[in-house]
Each structure stands twice: as structure tokens, then as C-alpha cells.
Scaffold this motif. Structure first.
Motif, short mmCIF file in Angstrom:
data_model
loop_
_atom_site.label_atom_id
_atom_site.label_comp_id
_atom_site.label_asym_id
_atom_site.label_seq_id
_atom_site.Cartn_x
_atom_site.Cartn_y
_atom_site.Cartn_z
N GLY A 84 24.05 15.58 -15.19
CA GLY A 84 23.87 14.52 -15.84
C GLY A 84 24.79 14.61 -17.29
N PRO A 85 24.53 15.64 -18.06
CA PRO A 85 25.74 15.83 -19.11
C PRO A 85 27.15 15.65 -18.85
CG PRO A 85 23.71 17.44 -19.34
CD PRO A 85 23.72 16.91 -18.16
N VAL A 86 27.37 16.28 -17.73
CA VAL A 86 28.74 16.26 -17.24
C VAL A 86 29.37 14.90 -17.14
CG1 VAL A 86 30.60 17.21 -15.74
CG2 VAL A 86 28.84 18.72 -16.92
N ALA A 87 28.40 14.34 -16.20
CA ALA A 87 28.75 13.02 -15.55
C ALA A 87 28.86 11.87 -17.06
CB ALA A 87 27.73 12.44 -14.87
N ALA A 88 28.18 11.93 -17.93
CA ALA A 88 28.08 11.26 -19.05
C ALA A 88 29.15 11.41 -19.85
CB ALA A 88 26.90 11.39 -20.05
N THR A 89 29.76 12.60 -19.92
CA THR A 89 30.90 13.07 -20.69
C THR A 89 32.09 12.65 -19.87
OG1 THR A 89 29.75 15.04 -21.60
CG2 THR A 89 32.13 15.04 -21.72
N LYS A 90 32.24 12.78 -18.72
CA LYS A 90 33.14 12.05 -17.91
C LYS A 90 33.57 10.58 -18.10
CE LYS A 90 34.00 15.67 -14.24
NZ LYS A 90 34.12 15.98 -13.09
N MET A 91 32.26 9.70 -17.98
CA MET A 91 32.29 8.64 -18.27
C MET A 91 32.84 8.17 -19.61
SD MET A 91 31.65 7.23 -15.41
CE MET A 91 31.66 8.35 -14.31
N ARG A 92 32.59 8.70 -20.73
CA ARG A 92 32.89 8.57 -21.89
C ARG A 92 34.38 8.85 -22.19
NH1 ARG A 92 29.54 10.71 -26.70
NH2 ARG A 92 28.59 8.82 -26.59
N PHE A 93 34.81 10.17 -21.68
CA PHE A 93 36.33 10.39 -21.92
C PHE A 93 37.26 10.26 -20.87
CE2 PHE A 93 33.62 12.93 -24.85
CZ PHE A 93 34.02 12.74 -25.96
#
Length: 189
Positions: A84-93
Motif C-alpha cells: 500500500g505505502p509503496v504503491a501510493a509512493t509510486k503513484m505520486r512520484f
């Protein structure tokens, strides 16, 4: 990000079964958005993208935690929590999804947290109750959402069930999940 682009993005990355799950989560989230007066487009997009990193290499996920200064305690967990946190970070950056509602909804969908935003709450619950889910307690959670219309109570019950499962399996528990349980235990009515 447009819905079609998000669908194509996950279709190319996720196994068919997980792709179908993501679509069901998005559709469930849109139904819940109507009930709880949330932005249906944001709910759909967060639902589609929530499992984007579910099958990423664990070592790569650990690198994301370090590179993007995510909560370092995440390094003690496996992909079940990290995705979850990794996917959110990938989506953002990497994909330019800057919306905070979508970021938090993707990031917290497995752990929950205290004082979640509305869309974040919806994705947390939609992931648990999408139509193909059959785990213990799911029918009661669906009833709480669609009949009683009590989102905070549903979050409390889901988190309680999650904690019970983790304790039964003698698994570590992420601090935000405990904070989620404590917070929604106080505000659930």
C-alpha cells in the motif's frame, strides 16, 4: 490520471484475478461514495490503483521505504503491508497522482490509521467487502455499510477482525493498525 489509463496500467501489471479484484473494489467504492457523499471519481481511481504494488519484489519495496523516507518501521513487514505505502509512493512520484485523498487511500488500505480521510475510509472498507470476498465477518460489515450506513463502525469491525487474525497467526502488528483500532473503537457509534 484518467480511469482508462489506470485500468490499462494495472491490467498490464497485475494477474487477471487481482485485476478483477481491483475493479470490484473500485465499483464497491463508487457505491459507497454515493452513500457517504464522497467523490466517486477519486474513489474509483484509488480502488483501481490500491494493489498496484501487490506483487512487487520485496527488496525493491524496502528500497522505496528508504529512498522516499517512508515510516522506517515498515521495514519489519512483508509485501502484505508494504504494497500500500509503496504503491501510493509510486503513484505520486512516478505516475503524477498528486491528490492527497488518493495517496492516503492507497497507502492505508491494508493497515488503516487513526483519523482517516473519507476516501481513505471507503477504500479500506471496499477492499474488505467487495462482492467476491467471503472471509469471516464480511456479511456483517456489508450490513453495517449498506443498511446501517455506519462507516466508522465498519472500520472498527474490520480492524478488530484483522487484529484477531494477526494475533491468531502470531504475526507482527503495525503500529498504525493498533492506532486505527483504538481511534475507531472510540468513535464507532
Amino acid at each position: 490520471m484518467k480511469h482508462k489509463k489506470a485500468l490499462n496500467l494495472i491490467k498490464d501489471k497485475l494477474p487477471e484475478k487481482r485485476y478483477a479484484h481491483s475493479v470490484r473494489v473500485a465499483e464497491t467504492a463508487v457505491k459507497m461514495a454515493e452513500l457517504f457523499e464522497a467523490d466517486g471519481d477519486k474513489c474509483y481511481l484509488a480502488g483501481i490503483l490500491h494493489d498496484f504494488s501487490k506483487y512487487d519484489d520485496l527488496g525493491d519495496m524496502y528500497q522505496y521505504v528508504t529512498r522516499y523516507n517512508l515510516d522506517p518501521t515498515l521495514l519489519a513487514f512483508n509485501s502484505e503491508l508494504l504494497h500500500g505505502p509503496v504503491a501510493a509512493t509510486k503513484m505520486r512520484f512516478e505516475y503524477g497522482v498528486k491528490d492527497e485523498d488518493i495517496f492516503y487511500a492507497i497507502s492505508s488500505h491494508t493497515s488503516g490509521r487513526a483519523q482517516m480521510l473519507l476516501i481513505e475510509k471507503i477504500i479500506y472498507v471496499a477492499d474488505f467487502i467487495e462482492p467476491d470476498r467471503t472471509q469471516k465477518g464480511v456479511d456483517r460489515i456489508r450490513e453495517i455499510i449498506f443498511e446501517e450506513k455506519k462507516l466508522d463502525l465498519a472500520i472498527y469491525e474490520i480492524t478488530r477482525l484483522t487484529l484477531k487474525q494477526l494475533l491468531k497467526k502470531n504475526r507482527p502488528i503495525y503500529n498504525r493498525t493498533i492506532e486505527c483500532y483504538n481511534y475507531y473503537n472510540m468513535v464507532k457509534e
